[in-house]
Design an enzyme around this catalytic site. Structure first.
Site, PDB file in Angstrom:
ATOM      1  CB  CYS A  94     -10.706  -2.240   0.046  1.00  0.00           C
ATOM      2  SG  CYS A  94     -10.083  -1.698  -1.279  1.00  0.00           S
TER       3      CYS A  94
ATOM      4  CD  GLU B  51      -5.486  -5.867  -1.448  1.00  0.00           C
ATOM      5  OE1 GLU B  51      -4.786  -4.813  -1.276  1.00  0.00           O
ATOM      6  OE2 GLU B  51      -6.209  -6.159  -0.499  1.00  0.00           O
TER       7      GLU B  51
ATOM      8  CG  ASN C  38      -0.324  -0.033   2.643  1.00  0.00           C
ATOM      9  OD1 ASN C  38       0.455  -0.995   2.529  1.00  0.00           O
ATOM     10  ND2 ASN C  38      -0.842   0.382   3.718  1.00  0.00           N
ATOM     11  CB  ILE C  39       1.530   3.854  -2.355  1.00  0.00           C
ATOM     12  CG1 ILE C  39       2.577   2.480  -2.732  1.00  0.00           C
ATOM     13  CG2 ILE C  39       2.450   4.951  -2.483  1.00  0.00           C
ATOM     14  CD1 ILE C  39       2.713   2.393  -4.109  1.00  0.00           C
ATOM     15  CD  GLU C  40      -1.446   4.917   4.615  1.00  0.00           C
ATOM     16  OE1 GLU C  40      -1.030   5.693   5.281  1.00  0.00           O
ATOM     17  OE2 GLU C  40      -2.138   3.733   4.942  1.00  0.00           O
TER      18      GLU C  40
ATOM     19  CB  CYS D 280      -8.865  -4.333  -3.972  1.00  0.00           C
ATOM     20  SG  CYS D 280      -7.478  -3.101  -3.659  1.00  0.00           S
TER      21      CYS D 280
ATOM     22  CB  CYS E 255      -5.212  -1.383  -1.853  1.00  0.00           C
ATOM     23  SG  CYS E 255      -6.517  -0.516  -0.787  1.00  0.00           S
TER      24      CYS E 255
HETATM   25  N1  THU Z   1      -5.426  -1.576   2.250  1.00  0.00           N
HETATM   26  C1  THU Z   1      -5.102  -2.225   1.353  1.00  0.00           C
HETATM   27  O1  THU Z   1      -3.830  -2.023   1.140  1.00  0.00           O
HETATM   28  N2  THU Z   1      -5.764  -3.096   1.035  1.00  0.00           N
HETATM   29  C2  THU Z   1      -6.977  -3.368   0.879  1.00  0.00           C
HETATM   30  O2  THU Z   1      -7.781  -3.984   0.455  1.00  0.00           O
HETATM   31  C3  THU Z   1      -7.562  -2.542   2.460  1.00  0.00           C
HETATM   32  C4  THU Z   1      -6.770  -1.378   2.541  1.00  0.00           C
HETATM   33  C5  THU Z   1      -4.504  -0.314   2.894  1.00  0.00           C
HETATM   34  C6  THU Z   1      -4.997   1.230   2.274  1.00  0.00           C
HETATM   35  C7  THU Z   1      -4.514   2.007   3.548  1.00  0.00           C
HETATM   36  O3  THU Z   1      -2.894   2.484   3.396  1.00  0.00           O
HETATM   37  C8  THU Z   1      -4.637   1.207   4.690  1.00  0.00           C
HETATM   38  O4  THU Z   1      -4.834  -0.114   4.288  1.00  0.00           O
HETATM   39  C9  THU Z   1      -5.880   1.439   5.710  1.00  0.00           C
HETATM   40  O5  THU Z   1      -6.892   1.595   5.087  1.00  0.00           O
END
Ligand code: THU
Length: 136
Positions: free
Chosen positions: A90, A55, A42-44, A93, A53
């Site tokens: 999520c 995935e 994940n890259i915020e 994804c 996300c």
């Molecule tokens: N996140 C994912 O990487 N995959 C998902 O399917 C659900 C959420 C990440 C996004 C965010 O960086 C962190 O989890 C919290 O929501």
């Protein structure tokens, strides 16, 4: 490739997560039907909405390299990288999976103590939208 080996690659990818806002580190490893693996984390973003996300990072890496056929994805995640339970994909994804994968696409969800559960895309996104008649 075994589910355990794919989950190990997801755990490796989780270490690269950029998650300064949520503190949730997520890793994915996407297996193509030809046996190649694309990892993603994940890259915020400070503006939140641009966050990607793990995935989708893996899918977009793979698709942008010309891949279209996928067999399975392994996903792990947890606060500060500590896996304490399942980290299910999520809805966005799941929809991206639906674009490129059939109902039998396998999703391995890692848990603590090297345990995992297996779901199909059909389990995770029943009655999903794939264009169908609307796109013809
Ligand atoms: N996140 C994912 O990487 N995959 C998902 O399917 C659900 C959420 C990440 C996004 C965010 O960086 C962190 O989890 C919290 O929501």
């Amino acid at each position: 490739m075994t589910p355990e080996a794919l989950l190990d690659l997801a755990k490796e990818a989780m270490k690269k997560a950029y998650a300064p806002y949520s503190g949730f580190f997520v890793g994915a490893a996407l297996l193509t039907k030809s046996g190649k693996v694309y990892q993603g984390c994940n890259i915020e973003n400070a503006a939140h909405t641009p966050t990607c996300c793990a995935e989708r990072t893996a899918f977009f890496k793979a698709v942008s390299e010309g891949e279209r056929e996928f067999a399975a994805i392994a996903v792990v995640g947890g606060k500060e990288g500590h896996i304490t339970g399942l980290f299910p994909p999520c809805g966005v994804c799941r929809q991206v999976m639906q674009e490129f994968c059939g109902p039998d696409f396998l999703v391995y969800l890692g848990k603590e103590n090297d345990q995992f559960m297996t779901a199909t895309l059909e389990d995770l996104l029943p009655f999903g939208f794939s264009g169908g008649e609307h796109m013809k």
